[in-house]
Design an enzyme around this catalytic site. Sequence first.
Site, PDB file in Angstrom:
ATOM      1  CG  LEU A  16     -10.350 -14.886  -2.875  1.00 16.00           C
ATOM      2  CD1 LEU A  16     -10.613 -13.383  -2.768  1.00 16.00           C
ATOM      3  CD2 LEU A  16      -9.151 -15.146  -3.781  1.00 16.00           C
ATOM      4  CB  THR A  62     -18.657 -21.158   2.107  1.00 13.75           C
ATOM      5  OG1 THR A  62     -19.268 -19.989   1.588  1.00 13.75           O
ATOM      6  CG2 THR A  62     -18.172 -22.031   0.969  1.00 13.75           C
ATOM      7  CE  LYS A  66     -21.420 -19.238   5.441  1.00 12.25           C
ATOM      8  NZ  LYS A  66     -21.309 -17.785   5.586  1.00 12.25           N
ATOM      9  CG  ASP A 102     -19.723 -15.311   8.241  1.00 13.10           C
ATOM     10  OD1 ASP A 102     -18.548 -15.271   7.831  1.00 13.10           O
ATOM     11  OD2 ASP A 102     -20.589 -16.056   7.741  1.00 13.10           O
ATOM     12  CE1 TYR A 152     -40.976  -4.441   8.376  1.00 15.25           C
ATOM     13  CE2 TYR A 152     -43.116  -5.452   8.772  1.00 15.25           C
ATOM     14  CZ  TYR A 152     -42.112  -4.583   9.154  1.00 15.25           C
ATOM     15  OH  TYR A 152     -42.240  -3.860  10.312  1.00 15.25           O
ATOM     16  CB  ILE A 212     -21.051  -7.993   3.942  1.00 19.01           C
ATOM     17  CG1 ILE A 212     -22.300  -8.654   3.360  1.00 19.01           C
ATOM     18  CG2 ILE A 212     -21.396  -7.179   5.175  1.00 19.01           C
ATOM     19  CD1 ILE A 212     -22.783  -9.807   4.221  1.00 19.01           C
ATOM     20  CE1 TYR A 214     -16.007 -12.171   0.410  1.00 13.21           C
ATOM     21  CE2 TYR A 214     -14.309 -12.168  -1.275  1.00 13.21           C
ATOM     22  CZ  TYR A 214     -15.115 -12.848  -0.385  1.00 13.21           C
ATOM     23  OH  TYR A 214     -15.013 -14.218  -0.285  1.00 13.21           O
TER      24      TYR A 214
HETATM   25  P1  NAP Z   1     -28.817 -15.436   2.267  1.00 15.41           P
HETATM   26  O1  NAP Z   1     -28.960 -16.070   3.600  1.00 15.41           O
HETATM   27  O2  NAP Z   1     -29.234 -16.167   1.057  1.00 15.41           O
HETATM   28  O3  NAP Z   1     -29.635 -14.030   2.336  1.00 15.41           O
HETATM   29  C1  NAP Z   1     -29.792 -13.257   1.194  1.00 15.41           C
HETATM   30  C2  NAP Z   1     -30.382 -11.898   1.553  1.00 15.41           C
HETATM   31  O4  NAP Z   1     -30.393 -11.120   0.352  1.00 15.41           O
HETATM   32  C3  NAP Z   1     -31.815 -11.929   2.072  1.00 15.41           C
HETATM   33  O5  NAP Z   1     -32.029 -10.850   2.958  1.00 15.41           O
HETATM   34  C4  NAP Z   1     -32.619 -11.715   0.757  1.00 15.41           C
HETATM   35  O6  NAP Z   1     -33.905 -11.159   0.963  1.00 15.41           O
HETATM   36  C5  NAP Z   1     -31.738 -10.693   0.073  1.00 15.41           C
HETATM   37  N1  NAP Z   1     -31.924 -10.641  -1.382  1.00 15.41           N
HETATM   38  C6  NAP Z   1     -31.569 -11.587  -2.286  1.00 15.41           C
HETATM   39  N2  NAP Z   1     -31.867 -11.175  -3.538  1.00 15.41           N
HETATM   40  C7  NAP Z   1     -32.443  -9.944  -3.409  1.00 15.41           C
HETATM   41  C8  NAP Z   1     -32.972  -8.991  -4.336  1.00 15.41           C
HETATM   42  N3  NAP Z   1     -32.976  -9.239  -5.654  1.00 15.41           N
HETATM   43  N4  NAP Z   1     -33.463  -7.820  -3.855  1.00 15.41           N
HETATM   44  C9  NAP Z   1     -33.454  -7.565  -2.519  1.00 15.41           C
HETATM   45  N5  NAP Z   1     -32.963  -8.424  -1.579  1.00 15.41           N
HETATM   46  C10 NAP Z   1     -32.467  -9.598  -2.026  1.00 15.41           C
HETATM   47  O7  NAP Z   1     -27.294 -15.013   1.994  1.00 15.41           O
HETATM   48  P2  NAP Z   1     -26.163 -14.621   3.097  1.00 15.41           P
HETATM   49  O8  NAP Z   1     -25.459 -15.856   3.549  1.00 15.41           O
HETATM   50  O9  NAP Z   1     -26.777 -13.730   4.120  1.00 15.41           O
HETATM   51  O10 NAP Z   1     -25.124 -13.814   2.187  1.00 15.41           O
HETATM   52  C11 NAP Z   1     -25.459 -12.556   1.625  1.00 15.41           C
HETATM   53  C12 NAP Z   1     -24.246 -11.967   0.929  1.00 15.41           C
HETATM   54  O11 NAP Z   1     -23.193 -11.746   1.864  1.00 15.41           O
HETATM   55  C13 NAP Z   1     -23.650 -12.890  -0.155  1.00 15.41           C
HETATM   56  O12 NAP Z   1     -23.388 -12.079  -1.279  1.00 15.41           O
HETATM   57  C14 NAP Z   1     -22.343 -13.378   0.446  1.00 15.41           C
HETATM   58  O13 NAP Z   1     -21.360 -13.581  -0.544  1.00 15.41           O
HETATM   59  C15 NAP Z   1     -21.964 -12.195   1.339  1.00 15.41           C
HETATM   60  N6  NAP Z   1     -21.105 -12.611   2.482  1.00 15.41           N
HETATM   61  C16 NAP Z   1     -19.912 -11.974   2.628  1.00 15.41           C
HETATM   62  C17 NAP Z   1     -19.078 -12.350   3.678  1.00 15.41           C
HETATM   63  C18 NAP Z   1     -17.731 -11.688   3.843  1.00 15.41           C
HETATM   64  O14 NAP Z   1     -16.870 -12.277   4.496  1.00 15.41           O
HETATM   65  N7  NAP Z   1     -17.519 -10.480   3.345  1.00 15.41           N
HETATM   66  C19 NAP Z   1     -19.479 -13.359   4.598  1.00 15.41           C
HETATM   67  C20 NAP Z   1     -20.743 -13.965   4.429  1.00 15.41           C
HETATM   68  C21 NAP Z   1     -21.549 -13.577   3.346  1.00 15.41           C
HETATM   69  P3  NAP Z   1     -35.214 -12.085   1.136  1.00 15.41           P
HETATM   70  O15 NAP Z   1     -35.257 -12.464   2.596  1.00 15.41           O
HETATM   71  O16 NAP Z   1     -36.329 -11.204   0.718  1.00 15.41           O
HETATM   72  O17 NAP Z   1     -35.020 -13.285   0.237  1.00 15.41           O
END
Ligand code: NAP
Length: 275
Positions: A16, A62, A66, A102, A152, A212, A214
Amino acid sequence: MKKWYAVIGDPISHSLSPFMHETWFRENGLDASFIPVHVEPSDLKQAYEALLILGASGFNVTLPHKQAIIPLLGGIDDTAAAMDAVNTVVRSGKSFNGTNTDGDGFVKSLLTMKPASDSRILLIGAGGAARGISFALKRGGFEDVTITNRTYRRAEELASETGSKPMMKAEAEHRLGDFDIIIQTTSVGLAEDEALPIGLQNVRPGSLAADIVYNPIETPFLKRAEEEGCRTLNGVGMFVYQGAIAFEKWTGIKPDTEKMIQLITEKLGGNYVNR
Ligand code: NAP
């Protein structure tokens, strides 16, 4: 000359950001465009060089680029270095510099709920977004932060870098009532996923639950938290504020965030209100 900006990612069609930035360009009378560019990981270097040569004034980065973008950039600021991730790139002469908006975007959104700075905060997740948020919470004066994560070891690593406390998921679930703010940063709860990242049966009514994610606008985590009597904050605010900080870095103008939160909420088909 007309300026142009972009967002690169894989996938990218759902983004978006083009809608948001083009709306702000129009509202502020700027002659500029913003385009989504689908870049596969193997093409990142060539795409970066093309953005440079073709004169992009800046771009958003994105998933999944990143981190991979960092060695290509002319430099990154302290925020991006601490997070080891870049989501915003600004042109500086013949090169690009990276930053990350972010975490600060999330904290700006959180501040709209008027939280006390001594709130006891539980952060669920230790991925890229959690990294940004945990550093930004500290910068924003929130000292009492506990981090829990499925893996953990990653919670421990992030907690030691940010001066927070790590906690095993089972203990966090058991002691949920100790926290004033619970922030869900995992990818659990994305469209069609009904799972919860943590059981909410011990949450304290009146505490604040923030997600976070959306899309959907009201995640299973927020739905359940509301049923348990929590106040809730969805991920639209974080999205809009991280974009607004990037927009200001590119143009020097603070865009209208309130109106944009409404527009994005409508675009996502929601009439959801944070409470
Ligand atoms: P990331 O680096 O891939 O991290 C994913 C996280 O989710 C890790 O802590 C992972 O745990 C956990 N996870 C994944 N699958 C899981 C499951 N089945 N059960 C429990 N924990 C699980 O991703 P990210 O960049 O941090 O983004 C995370 C989310 O934030 C995404 O959905 C993204 O769309 C959203 N986001 C939103 C915004 C916004 O502007 N609102 C901005 C950035 C991101 P492990 O370490 O155990 O793998």
